[in-house]
Motif scaffolding. Structure first.
Motif, PDB file in Angstrom:
ATOM      1  N   PRO A  20       4.839  -1.517   4.519  1.00 44.09           N
ATOM      2  CA  PRO A  20       3.993  -0.958   3.450  1.00 44.09           C
ATOM      3  C   PRO A  20       4.446  -1.326   2.054  1.00 44.09           C
ATOM      4  N   ASP A  21       5.773  -1.488   1.847  1.00 50.67           N
ATOM      5  CA  ASP A  21       6.270  -1.800   0.515  1.00 50.67           C
ATOM      6  C   ASP A  21       6.124  -3.271   0.156  1.00 50.67           C
TER       7      ASP A  21
ATOM      8  N   TRP B 283       6.232   5.894   8.594  1.00 53.09           N
ATOM      9  CA  TRP B 283       6.008   5.158   7.356  1.00 53.09           C
ATOM     10  C   TRP B 283       5.521   3.739   7.607  1.00 53.09           C
ATOM     11  N   ASP B 284       6.051   3.087   8.664  1.00 54.97           N
ATOM     12  CA  ASP B 284       5.713   1.696   8.958  1.00 54.97           C
ATOM     13  C   ASP B 284       4.727   1.573  10.123  1.00 54.97           C
TER      14      ASP B 284
ATOM     15  N   THR C 201      12.683   8.185   4.183  1.00 56.67           N
ATOM     16  CA  THR C 201      11.613   7.422   4.808  1.00 56.67           C
ATOM     17  C   THR C 201      10.885   8.287   5.823  1.00 56.67           C
TER      18      THR C 201
ATOM     19  N   TRP D 295       0.798  -1.224   0.000  1.00 58.29           N
ATOM     20  CA  TRP D 295       0.000   0.000   0.000  1.00 58.29           C
ATOM     21  C   TRP D 295       0.831   1.277   0.000  1.00 58.29           C
ATOM     22  N   ASP D 296       2.133   1.172   0.063  1.00 61.00           N
ATOM     23  CA  ASP D 296       2.968   2.376   0.018  1.00 61.00           C
ATOM     24  C   ASP D 296       4.360   1.950  -0.416  1.00 61.00           C
ATOM     25  N   THR D 297       4.919   2.659  -1.362  1.00 59.45           N
ATOM     26  CA  THR D 297       6.251   2.340  -1.880  1.00 59.45           C
ATOM     27  C   THR D 297       7.090   3.601  -1.938  1.00 59.45           C
ATOM     28  N   ARG D 298       8.388   3.405  -1.893  1.00 60.06           N
ATOM     29  CA  ARG D 298       9.337   4.506  -2.040  1.00 60.06           C
ATOM     30  C   ARG D 298      10.072   4.350  -3.348  1.00 60.06           C
TER      31      ARG D 298
ATOM     32  N   PRO E 148      -3.915   0.197   5.523  1.00 62.38           N
ATOM     33  CA  PRO E 148      -5.173   0.670   4.935  1.00 62.38           C
ATOM     34  C   PRO E 148      -6.374   0.216   5.758  1.00 62.38           C
TER      35      PRO E 148
ATOM     36  N   HIS F 243       1.219   2.361   9.814  1.00 60.43           N
ATOM     37  CA  HIS F 243      -0.156   2.486   9.353  1.00 60.43           C
ATOM     38  C   HIS F 243      -0.461   1.373   8.362  1.00 60.43           C
TER      39      HIS F 243
END
Length: 723
Positions: free
Chosen positions: A55-56, A22-23, A18, A9-12, A27, A25
């Motif tokens: 997230p990634d 970032w880590d 960072t 749900w989240d990528t860098r 969805p 939460h």
């Protein structure tokens, strides 16, 4: 309603910083699935706290407070088949007595829940404390716990349906990859010579590349090829992400957690990673620490001499250099101008003591006993099948049917392709026996030698076929008259795919066909180009290997064998029958009559195409003319509109001027009428004049000469006027 599938749900991207949270939460859809998973367990949850997430990758861990004590709810980010491999290992090592959190079964008896396209597991929450990094004692505790874990993983076979994960046979490929990537680093530094770290990298890259190549040669010469033949269950599994966070002290000793990335491998690969990363953090290859860590591991999971030698080879690989500098492949300019130089200087300074430490450790080889790997054959990766042992209850370990739409689509497309390529052989048995290729002849010889029930007549036929079916190499040398050069074959596929009459037809039909062919010979020469195009298009439907069969076209009386055959073979064009692994193209090739019709159809198509193109051109020209006329009309209309606006503006200006003149005249008349009146009347007149001038332009020059506008002298003051 379709089920929600959990994805990252989240990528860098690249070297983005960072975020702090970032880590922390997930969805809302993942939260909702977590609540559904909790309901499938026999427990009452009062609170749920997110500990960390990925997230990634699409994973997360919660601490849940239940009526049965604190527990852990974990979302495994890998696909269900791969996660089943690690879940089965976790249950296996718990049964072997390892200090690993035990899986809690759900209401249906399974040790996992499959939902959202992922596996979920629940375990008891165990209070753990990290081992100390300050002294060697903490490092030894970590290594001893690692050895215990490796010993308990030996003999593991995954449940049926699990995707096997193994790195046991990939060591040479890994070494080759590192050597290749270090070579790429040289080219990157040359390409970006203006960056800060480019000169420093070019100064040492050759040295590190040589270290990788030497390690690969040493690995090939070591006992590694014989060691891997022992098989995957013999060596057990590695954690792959073992460190100070995944090995912590708890009740009874050191516990190992986060097993979702386990894989088959030589177990001391985890030990090598732990030692080299610790030396990198310390900034020096400390011999005392290295010996202490190896000895602690050896006490829990004994090493033999061959394993110890491969461990030293693996430490000699420039692992830390590659690990830290491979970031240049993602954002070269930014990395080489900011971080690379400082990182490189630290790595080079640390490696100054590496060679001496490894040389000292090599002297300890005599402490370890030799292993027995002589009875195994050369290393080959076996085709492993997941365990169907009775130890796994398939009712408790079965996965849901996965979506295989893509695979089915591909299989269906392959079936459709094969349906197009299917060819029915209509050749008679006698002709097929006389024209069998070398492959079929050799197979018939083998079958005749094995079976003793064949008759003498069949043996004679097999011998005759071997005489006719010479080896491919001899045919390529001696059959220059029968087989044309390869260059001619590569120029056009139509020469290989000439029409062959069915030999099973009657002689009368063949005679008629010969007459038709003789009459249409001249016409065929004229339409050769069209024939080649049509034949090549049809030949594309079938994949043919030109080297697998030869083409030999002969006329009547060309060879001795044809004189002995029937009149059917002497009057028709023949070629060698294709081998068993080549598809017969006969049904796909056009006959002489169909070629004529094809030529006529092409002429008609060309005429229709030319007519369509001419009509299309006409349409385009008319459209272009209409567009030009429309543009002209727009321009004319715009010019007319502009002219009207200009005329209106001029009329407005003229009206304003006329109004101003009229107002001025009226004011002048009023001034003349009030000239004889006293000061009061003059003030009133002047006020009226000023009021009337407020709505028009400035007074004209004539107004300056009026007496009312001249300044009046004040009482008691003599003034001669202003010059």
């Amino acid at each position: 309603m379709e089920q929600y599938l959990i994805t990252p749900w989240d990528t860098r991207v690249g070297s983005e910083p960072t975020p702090l949270d970032w880590d922390m939460h997930v969805p809302p859809e993942v939260d909702a699935i977590a609540e559904q998973v909790i309901k499938l367990y026999d427990m009452t949850v009062t609170s749920r706290t997110l500990i960390t997430s990925k997230p990634d990758k699409g994973g997360a861990i919660w601490r849940i407070e239940t009526n049965k004590g604190p527990r852990s709810l974990k979302l495994l980010h890998r696909n269900p088949e791969r996660s089943l491999f690690s879940v089965g290992l976790q249950e296996y090592v718990v049964q072997q007595g390892a200090r690993v959190p035990a899986l809690i079964p759900a209401i249906d008896g399974k040790l996992f829940v499959e939902m959202g396209g992922k596996l979920w597991i629940v375990t008891d929450w165990i209070n753990l404390t990290p081992a100390t990094k300050v002294d060697l004692v903490g490092a030894q505790e970590l290594c001893y716990g690692l050895g215990e874990f490796h010993r308990h993983t030996k003999g593991y076979l995954p449940p049926f349906g699990a995707k096997n994960s193994s790195r046991l046979y990939r060591w040479p490929n890994y070494y080759q990859k590192i050597a290749k990537k270090i070579g790429w680093m040289r080219e990157m530094a040359k390409a970006y010579r203006d960056t800060v770290a480019s000169p420093s990298i070019l100064a040492v890259v050759d040295q590190y590349e040589q270290q990788a190549v030497e390690a690969l040669n040493r690995l090939k010469a070591s006992a590694y090829p014989r060691m891997v033949t022992m098989g995957e269950p013999h060596w057990g599994l590695v954690h792959q992400d073992y460190g100070w966070s995944n090995g912590q002290n708890g009740p009874g000793g050191l516990w190992v957690i986060d097993l979702d990335g386990v894989s088959y491998d030589l177990p001391f690969r985890d030990l090598r990673k732990l030692i080299t990363s610790t030396m990198d953090d310390m900034g020096v290859w400390d011999l005392t620490w290295m010996r202490g860590m190896i000895d602690a591991y050896h006490q829990a999971n004994p090493l033999d001499a061959e394993s110890y030698e491969v461990l030293l080879i693996d430490m000699a690989v420039p692992n830390e250099f590659y690990k830290h500098l491979k970031e240049m492949f993602f954002d070269p300019i930014m990395f080489l101008n900011t971080e690379a130089d400082a990182i490189l200087q630290r790595v080079v300074a640390t490696d100054q003591s590496k060679a001496h430490a490894l040389a000292e450790l090599a002297g300890d080889l005599g402490k370890y006993k030799a292993g027995d790997y002589e009875q195994k054959i050369a290393a080959t990766e076996p085709q492993r099948v997941p365990s169907e042992s009775s130890t796994w209850n398939q009712n408790n370990w079965g996965l849901q049917p996965q979506k295989t739409a893509n695979a089915e689509d591909t299989a269906g497309s392959k079936e459709k392709r094969t349906e197009k390529i299917k060819v029915t052989k209509k050749r008679s048995k006698s002709v097929a026996a006389e024209h069998t290729p070398a492959v079929e002849g050799s197979k018939s010889l083998l079958e005749s030698g094995r079976s003793a029930k064949k008759t003498s007549a069949e043996q004679k036929e097999s011998k005759s076929t071997t005489k006719e079916a010479k080896p491919v190499k001899e045919e390529s040398k001696t059959s220059t008259k029968e087989v044309k050069p390869v260059k001619e074959e590569s120029k056009s596929t139509t020469k290989e795919a000439k029409p062959v009459k069915e030999e099973s037809k009657s002689t009368k039909k063949e005679a008629k066909l010969e007459k038709v062919q003789s009459k249409s010979a001249s016409k065929e020469e004229k339409s050769a180009k069209e024939e080649t195009k049509s034949a090549s298009r049809k030949a594309k439907l079938v994949t043919v290997e030109p080297q697998s069969y030869g083409k030999s076209r002969t006329t009547t009386g060309s060879t001795k064998e044809e004189t002995n055959t029937s009149s059917e073979q002497s009057t028709t064009r023949t070629r060698r029958a294709p081998s068993s692994n080549v598809i017969d193209l006969t049904p796909y090739l056009a006959s002489g009559q169909t070629k004529k019709t094809n030529a006529k159809k092409k002429v008609v198509r060309k005429k229709a195409a030319s007519a369509s193109t001419s009509s299309a051109k006409r349409k385009t020209t008319t459209l272009a003319k209409l567009k030009q006329q429309a543009q002209k009309n727009k321009i004319v209309a715009a010019s007319k509109a502009v002219s009207l606006q200009q005329r209106k503006a001029k009329m407005a200006k003229q009206n304003v001027k006329q109004a101003s003149k009229q107002s001025v005249n009226q004011a002048a008349k009023s001034v003349k009428q009030t000239a004889s009146v006293g000061n009061k009347t003059k003030k009133a007149a002047s006020s009226n004049i000023k009021h009337s001038y407020a709505k028009v332009t400035a007074p004209s020059k004539k107004m300056n000469k009026q007496a009312a506008n001249k300044p009046s002298a004040k009482k008691g003051v003599k003034s001669r006027g202003v010059r």
